[in-house]
Design a protein around this motif. Structure first.
Motif, short mmCIF file in Angstrom:
data_model
loop_
_atom_site.label_atom_id
_atom_site.label_comp_id
_atom_site.label_asym_id
_atom_site.label_seq_id
_atom_site.Cartn_x
_atom_site.Cartn_y
_atom_site.Cartn_z
N ILE A 21 0.83 -1.22 0.00
CA ILE A 21 0.00 0.00 0.00
C ILE A 21 0.87 1.26 0.00
O ILE A 21 0.42 2.35 0.36
CB ILE A 21 -0.97 0.03 1.22
N GLY A 22 2.14 1.12 -0.39
CA GLY A 22 3.06 2.27 -0.35
C GLY A 22 2.81 3.26 -1.47
O GLY A 22 1.90 3.10 -2.29
N VAL A 23 3.62 4.31 -1.46
CA VAL A 23 3.45 5.38 -2.45
C VAL A 23 4.80 5.80 -3.02
O VAL A 23 5.82 5.72 -2.33
CB VAL A 23 2.78 6.62 -1.81
N ASP A 24 4.77 6.26 -4.26
CA ASP A 24 5.97 6.83 -4.89
C ASP A 24 5.98 8.34 -4.66
O ASP A 24 4.92 8.96 -4.65
CB ASP A 24 5.94 6.57 -6.40
N ASP A 25 7.18 8.88 -4.49
CA ASP A 25 7.31 10.34 -4.34
C ASP A 25 8.26 10.82 -5.43
O ASP A 25 9.48 10.61 -5.34
CB ASP A 25 7.85 10.66 -2.94
N VAL A 83 11.56 8.46 -4.89
CA VAL A 83 11.77 7.50 -3.81
C VAL A 83 10.41 6.90 -3.48
O VAL A 83 9.38 7.54 -3.73
CB VAL A 83 12.42 8.20 -2.58
N SER A 84 10.40 5.68 -2.98
CA SER A 84 9.11 5.12 -2.55
C SER A 84 9.11 5.00 -1.03
O SER A 84 10.15 4.78 -0.42
CB SER A 84 8.87 3.74 -3.18
N TYR A 85 7.94 5.22 -0.45
CA TYR A 85 7.74 4.95 0.97
C TYR A 85 6.85 3.71 0.99
O TYR A 85 5.68 3.77 0.65
CB TYR A 85 7.03 6.11 1.68
N ASN A 86 7.43 2.59 1.35
CA ASN A 86 6.68 1.33 1.29
C ASN A 86 5.92 1.09 2.60
O ASN A 86 6.41 1.43 3.68
CB ASN A 86 7.61 0.15 1.04
N GLY A 105 14.92 5.77 -5.51
CA GLY A 105 14.21 5.46 -6.75
C GLY A 105 12.82 4.96 -6.44
O GLY A 105 12.63 4.06 -5.61
N ALA A 106 11.84 5.58 -7.10
CA ALA A 106 10.45 5.16 -6.94
C ALA A 106 10.28 3.77 -7.56
O ALA A 106 11.13 3.30 -8.32
CB ALA A 106 9.53 6.17 -7.62
N LEU A 107 9.16 3.13 -7.23
CA LEU A 107 8.98 1.76 -7.73
C LEU A 107 8.79 1.70 -9.24
O LEU A 107 8.99 0.65 -9.85
CB LEU A 107 7.82 1.08 -7.01
N ASP A 108 8.40 2.82 -9.85
CA ASP A 108 8.25 2.79 -11.31
C ASP A 108 9.57 3.12 -12.02
O ASP A 108 9.61 3.21 -13.24
CB ASP A 108 7.11 3.72 -11.77
N ALA A 109 10.64 3.32 -11.25
CA ALA A 109 11.94 3.62 -11.88
C ALA A 109 12.54 2.32 -12.44
O ALA A 109 12.63 1.32 -11.73
CB ALA A 109 12.89 4.22 -10.85
N ASP A 110 12.94 2.40 -13.70
CA ASP A 110 13.54 1.22 -14.32
C ASP A 110 15.06 1.40 -14.23
O ASP A 110 15.66 2.03 -15.10
CB ASP A 110 13.06 1.15 -15.78
N GLU A 111 15.66 0.91 -13.16
CA GLU A 111 17.10 1.15 -12.97
C GLU A 111 17.73 0.00 -12.21
O GLU A 111 17.04 -0.78 -11.54
CB GLU A 111 17.31 2.48 -12.22
N ASP A 112 19.04 -0.06 -12.31
CA ASP A 112 19.81 -1.09 -11.63
C ASP A 112 19.58 -0.99 -10.12
O ASP A 112 19.58 0.10 -9.55
CB ASP A 112 21.29 -0.84 -11.98
N TRP A 113 19.39 -2.13 -9.46
CA TRP A 113 19.15 -2.12 -8.01
C TRP A 113 20.40 -1.69 -7.25
O TRP A 113 20.35 -0.83 -6.37
CB TRP A 113 18.71 -3.52 -7.54
N ALA A 114 21.54 -2.29 -7.60
CA ALA A 114 22.73 -2.14 -6.75
C ALA A 114 23.20 -0.70 -6.67
O ALA A 114 23.62 -0.23 -5.60
CB ALA A 114 23.85 -3.04 -7.25
N CYS A 115 23.13 0.03 -7.78
CA CYS A 115 23.70 1.38 -7.81
C CYS A 115 23.00 2.28 -6.77
O CYS A 115 23.65 2.89 -5.91
CB CYS A 115 23.57 1.93 -9.22
N GLU A 116 21.68 2.33 -6.85
CA GLU A 116 20.96 3.22 -5.93
C GLU A 116 20.80 2.62 -4.53
O GLU A 116 20.61 3.35 -3.56
CB GLU A 116 19.60 3.61 -6.52
N ALA A 117 20.89 1.30 -4.43
CA ALA A 117 20.85 0.68 -3.09
C ALA A 117 22.18 0.93 -2.37
O ALA A 117 22.21 1.17 -1.17
CB ALA A 117 20.60 -0.82 -3.20
N ARG A 118 23.26 0.91 -3.13
CA ARG A 118 24.59 1.15 -2.54
C ARG A 118 24.70 2.61 -2.08
O ARG A 118 25.21 2.90 -1.01
CB ARG A 118 25.68 0.82 -3.57
#
Ligand SMILES: Cc1cc2nc3c(=O)[nH]c(=O)nc-3n(C[C@H](O)[C@H](O)[C@H](O)COP(=O)(O)O)c2cc1C
Length: 386
Positions: free
Chosen positions: A13-17, A33-36, A172-185
């Motif tokens: 039920i989270g939201v993208d910002d 960014v998403s707030y899950n 990164g919001a959930l609709d962002a199509d991007e590599d996980w590791a880069c923005e997670a790191r």
């Protein structure tokens, strides 16, 4: 509401910002960014965390849609950071019968943020406590200082879901199509980097759980290849370099130190360096340069001398590295100054305070503009770095 499936009885039920200019007033988030937040629908209904006050209304609408007319029995608060807990009072007032689940530290902190009456509504949990919802059971695992003191994660035993709080989150919001590791790191090192020991403690506890799904509070729900994500968290929290490579971070007023940094990169590449990254500390995203400093195993610091000190953006960078426990790397220095260069001495003094650092010589000292002698010294430095 976005159609993001966790399982039949666990709803997202989270939201993208996408409107936020700077996350935590300092991190650029080009893809938002998403707030899950999640709801578990069983005999009892649980809401897992809330969202930032910027998105309360949208989130409440998601919650109502997921509830299909049901009531909320429990609200689990993983921690009180406002990007996840700011909507707690609104939720608690909307569902006055809902009980609030936290640990002792959570309940000490709630009154610092909110004035609503907690009397008769507290479910205080500690390490290993469980909360039965019917066919689902939440087991609580304390994760103090990952990265707030009251942080706890919850493991749902029937569907093997880890609600991991900010762990395994990314920008990164959930609709962002991007590599996980880069923005997670970038998220990890800037926000949790200081707390490697505490993250290791949590990983050790998590190793005893059979996890099939990770539900973090930012970024995508992780359902496959979990060993990859957990492995990266293990490397990062041990402060081990992830990749072989050299980051050259420069702080330059008029461009001469920048030119020298780029020349060193050229020399390193010509000598076969596998990966060289050059960063301008005045202009590049500081959070990304910090991320790269932790990603690679070698770092060259290049700075102009400024008022008998170092150009401030380098000071800022080193301050961040110290705060995030930068360690276990090779570091070299280049300095510039027109009358009394002393940037290298100052940078070295700071870096020598870090743990497990190997200093690589020689220091390159440039007086205003790079000359042939400087290039020779850079050649020697490059050999020693490779
Ligand atoms: C405000 C200011 C303060 C400076 N302070 C010093 C100093 O204390 N010692 C020194 O040797 N050079 C000092 N410099 C000179 C620069 O460090 C020098 O010109 C250097 O070559 C600049 O490198 P850059 O082209 O990469 O900016 C200062 C320059 C400025 C603009």
């Amino acid at each position: 509401m976005k159609d993001i499936k966790v399982t039949d009885s666990v709803k997202y039920i989270g939201v993208d910002d996408h409107d936020i200019d700077l996350f935590e007033s300092q991190y650029v988030v080009p893809n938002g960014v998403s707030y899950n937040s999640y709801v578990i629908l069983d005999e009892k209904v649980v809401v897992m965390d809330t969202v930032d006050a910027r998105k309360t209304d949208e989130w409440l609408a998601n919650l109502e849609e997921a509830l299909e007319g049901r009531n909320v029995d429990y609200i689990v608060v993983s921690h009180m950071e406002p990007d996840h807990a700011a909507s707690l009072q609104v939720l608690a007032e909307k569902y006055p019968e809902a009980q609030i689940v936290g640990n002792a530290k959570t309940f000490n902190m709630i009154p610092q943020f909110f004035a609503f009456d907690l009397e008769g509504r507290k479910v205080v949990v500690k390490e290993g406590d469980t909360l039965s919802l019917g066919s689902h059971t939440l087991q609580f695992v304390m994760a103090p200082m990952v990265h707030w003191p009251e942080v706890m994660v919850a493991y749902e035993t029937s569907e093997k879901i880890l609600f991991s709080a900010d762990g395994f989150g990314k920008f990164g919001a959930l609709d962002a199509d991007e590599d996980w590791a880069c923005e997670a790191r970038r998220y990890y090192f800037n926000i949790c980097g200081k707390y490697g020991v505490q993250v290791q403690n949590l990983l050790k506890k998590a190793a005893g759980l059979d996890i099939e799904i990770i539900c973090p509070l930012h970024g995508p729900i992780l359902k496959e290849n979990l060993g990859y994500y957990i492995g990266l968290y293990d490397t990062w929290s041990k402060y081990e370099p992830e990749d072989k490579g050299i980051l050259i971070a420069y702080a330059s007023i008029h461009g001469n130190t920048a030119a020298a940094a780029k020349k060193l990169a050229e020399i390193l590449e010509a000598k076969g360096a596998p990966k060289v990254v050059v960063a301008d500390l005045s202009r590049d995203d500081m959070a990304e340069v910090i991320e790269d400093a932790f990603r690679y195993d070698r770092l060259v610091l290049a700075a102009a001398t400024y008022d008998a000190g170092i150009f401030p953006c380098m000071e800022d960078f080193l301050h961040h590295l110290k705060a995030k426990n930068y360690q276990k790397r090779k570091v070299a220095f280049m300095e510039n100054g027109s009358w009394a260069p002393m940037a290298a001495k100052i940078m070295k003094g700071i870096v020598e305070g870090f743990k497990n650092i190997e200093i690589v010589d020689p220091v390159v000292t440039i007086k205003s503009t790079m000359n042939d002698e400087n290039v020779k010294t850079m050649e020697e430095l490059a050999d020693n770095l490779l």
